[in-house]
Motif scaffolding. Structure first.
Motif, short mmCIF file in Angstrom:
data_model
loop_
_atom_site.label_atom_id
_atom_site.label_comp_id
_atom_site.label_asym_id
_atom_site.label_seq_id
_atom_site.Cartn_x
_atom_site.Cartn_y
_atom_site.Cartn_z
N HIS A 170 5.17 3.78 -4.84
CA HIS A 170 4.12 3.26 -3.96
C HIS A 170 4.55 1.91 -3.39
N GLU B 71 7.74 5.04 -0.33
CA GLU B 71 6.62 5.06 0.62
C GLU B 71 6.91 4.09 1.77
N TYR C 126 -5.91 6.79 6.96
CA TYR C 126 -7.07 6.16 6.30
C TYR C 126 -8.34 6.53 7.02
N LYS D 222 1.29 10.93 4.89
CA LYS D 222 0.22 10.96 3.88
C LYS D 222 -1.10 10.54 4.49
#
Ligand SMILES: O=C([O-])CC(=O)C(=O)O
Ligand SMILES: [Mg+2]
Length: 388
Positions: free
Chosen positions: A321, A340, A154, A180
Motif C-alpha cells: 500500500h 500501489e 473513490y 482499484k
C-alpha cells in the motif's frame, strides 16, 4: 560522520474523497529530513522520509521520543564497519525503551525516520536504494522493472458512474493495466452497478481491484464476496477489520476464485505473522499489502518477509500500500509483486521521478542516488523547503 539534526514538518495531503470508512478532508503526513555533517558537492548529505496516506502526521512522537534518541546517541553507535549510517543500528536506538506490542501510531513515526535513514544510507553510497537493498538483503541483483497499479475510484460528492469510468479510463490512457476502486461506502446494489461500469471500461482479464477498507463484519463481507464472485476481479481488499483474523479466515475459507488482499493496516511483523497464522489466506492466491511507511520502515518489513516465508509467502505475493518511492525501491530490490500508485492523489509525495512513464502496467526505476526523491521536482522542492 554524524547526524547533526533531524527536522520534521506536517504537510496537508487533503482531498475531497472518501472510502467506506474515512474521508480525506483533514489528511496530513510528516516529512522528515535527517541532516548529516558529511559534505558532498559542497552540501551536507540529507536523507528524507515521509509516511503514506491514512495515518496523519506524527510530529509529536518524533519530537518527543524518536528524534532525541537518534541525536543524543553516541554517533559511532549508529555506524557500521564501513563508517556509514546503519539503518538497523539506528532503528534499534530509536526503539530503545519501547515495550513490545501495541503497534499504534509510533510505527508511523519510526517508519518516516527509517525511510529517511535508508535514503541517507544509499546517498552516502552514491547508489540507488534498490541496489543497496538487493545487495544487502536480496539476491544481489535488483529488477528495475516494477508492476504498478492505479488506485482511485473513490466516492466523491456528485460523482456518478460516468465520472468513475472517465477516471479509470484516464489511468489506462496513462499506461496502467490494473486499477482499484472503493466499495463498501454504498449499498451492495449500487456498488455492483459501479463495478459493472468499471469493468465495461477495463474489459476482461482480472484488471480491477476492489477495496472495502475493513468496513464489513464477516457476514457482510461474505455476502459481498458472493456478489463479487460473478465478476472477473484481480482482488477483494480488506473485506473485514485488519485485526479480525477470524473474520478474514471466514471470508478466505469461502473457496472462491476471487483473491483477497489485506495488511495495509497491520503495523508490525507480529501482526503480520498472526495474519499469516490465523487469517486463512492462501499464499498461492492472495496478496499482502504491508506498507513500510506506516509500519516501522524497511527494518521491520524485512522481518515481516522473513517470518512469513516459512508459511509459504514469497516476496512476489507482497504488493505494498501507499504509492511511494520507498516501496518501489523495495519492490525492485527484493522482487516484490509490485507497488500501489495514486496517479491523481496525495501529491507531490506519491508517484515517480520525472520522466518515468508507466508502460504496460510497469515502471522502470531510474538510476538516482538514494530513494530518488530528488528526481521528482515537485517533491524535491518540498523536501528542500525543510532545509531553509
Ligand atoms: O483509501 C485509503 O485509505 C487507501 C487505501 O486503502 C489503499 O490505497 O488501498
Ligand atoms: Mg486499501
Amino acid at each position: 560522520m554524524r547526524i547533526v539534526e533531524v527536522r520534521e514538518r506536517t504537510f496537508p495531503i487533503a482531498s475531497p474523497i472518501r472510502n467506506a470508512v474515512v474521508d480525506f478532508s483533514q489528511m496530513t503526513l510528516s516529512l522528515a529530513a535527517v541532516i548529516t555533517d558529511e559534505v558532498r558537492d559542497g552540501r551536507p548529505v540529507v536523507g528524507f522520509g515521509f509516511n503514506s496516506n491514512g495515518r496523519y502526521g506524527q510530529g509529536s512522537l518524533m519530537r518527543e521520543r524518536f528524534v532525541p534518541r537518534l541525536t543524543d546517541a553516541d554517533p559511532d553507535s549508529l555506524l557500521d564497519d564501513s563508517g556509514l549510517i546503519d539503518p538497523h543500528a539506528a532503528w534499534a536506538t530509536m526503539m530503545a525503551n519501547e515495550k513490545p506490542g501495541g503497534h499504534g501510531e509510533r510505527s508511523v513515526a519510526v517508519g518516516v525516520l527509517d525511510m529517511a535513514l535508508w535514503d541517507l544510507r544509499a546517498k552516502l553510497e552514491e547508489r540507488p536504494l534498490y541496489d543497496v537493498i538487493a545487495q544487502r538483503h536480496g539476491d544481489g541483483q535488483a529488477d528495475r522493472r516494477v508492476f504498478v497499479y492505479a488506485a482511485g475510484g473513490y466516492y466523491h460528492p456528485g460523482k456518478g458512474d460516468q465520472a468513475l469510468q472517465d477516471e479509470l479510463k484516464s489511468y489506462l490512457d496513462r499506461g496502467y493495466t490494473h486499477v482499484k476502486m472503493k466499495i463498501g461506502g454504498a449499498s451492495l446494489a449500487e456498488d455492483c452497478r459501479r463495478i459493472e461500469s468499471a469493468l465495461a471500461v477495463l474489459g476482461p482479464g482480472q484488471r480491477l481491484m476492489v477495496d472495502a477498507n475493513g468496513r464489513f463484519d464477516a457476514d457482510e463481507a461474505t455476502a459481498y464476496l458472493k456478489a463479487l464472485e460473478s465478476y472477473d476481479l484481480h482482488w477483494y481488499e480488506e473485506p473485514v477489520d485488519p485485526l479480525d483474523y477470524e473474520g478474514t479466515r471466514a471470508v478466505a475459507g469461502q473457496r472462491t476464485r476471487v483473491p483477497l488482499a489485506t495488511g495495509e493496516n497491520l503495523f508490525s511483523h507480529w501482526d503480520a505473522l498472526n495474519l499469516g497464522r490465523y487469517g486463512g489466506l492462501d499464499p498461492q492466491r492472495d496478496y499482502l499489502q504491508f506498507d513500510c511507511a506506516l509500519s516501522y520502515g524497511l527494518v521491520e518489513y524485512l522481518r515481516t518477509l522473513e517470518v512469513l516465508r516459512p508459511l509459504g509467502w514469497e516476496p512476489s505475493r507482497f504488493i505494498p500500500h501507499g504509492g511511494h518511492q520507498m516501496s518501489l525501491n523495495i519492490a525492485a530490490g527484493l522482487g516484490l509483486g509490485g507497488n500501489e500508485s495514486y496517479p491523481d492523489l496525495f501529491q507531490p509525495f506519491g508517484g515517480f521521478p520525472d520522466g518515468v512513464q508507466v508502460q504496460d502496467g510497469h515502471v522502470t526505476m531510474p538510476e538516482l542516488p538514494g530513494i530518488g526523491f530528488e528526481g521528482k521536482s515537485d517533491l524535491a522542492a518540498v523536501c528542500a523547503s525543510l532545509l531553509d
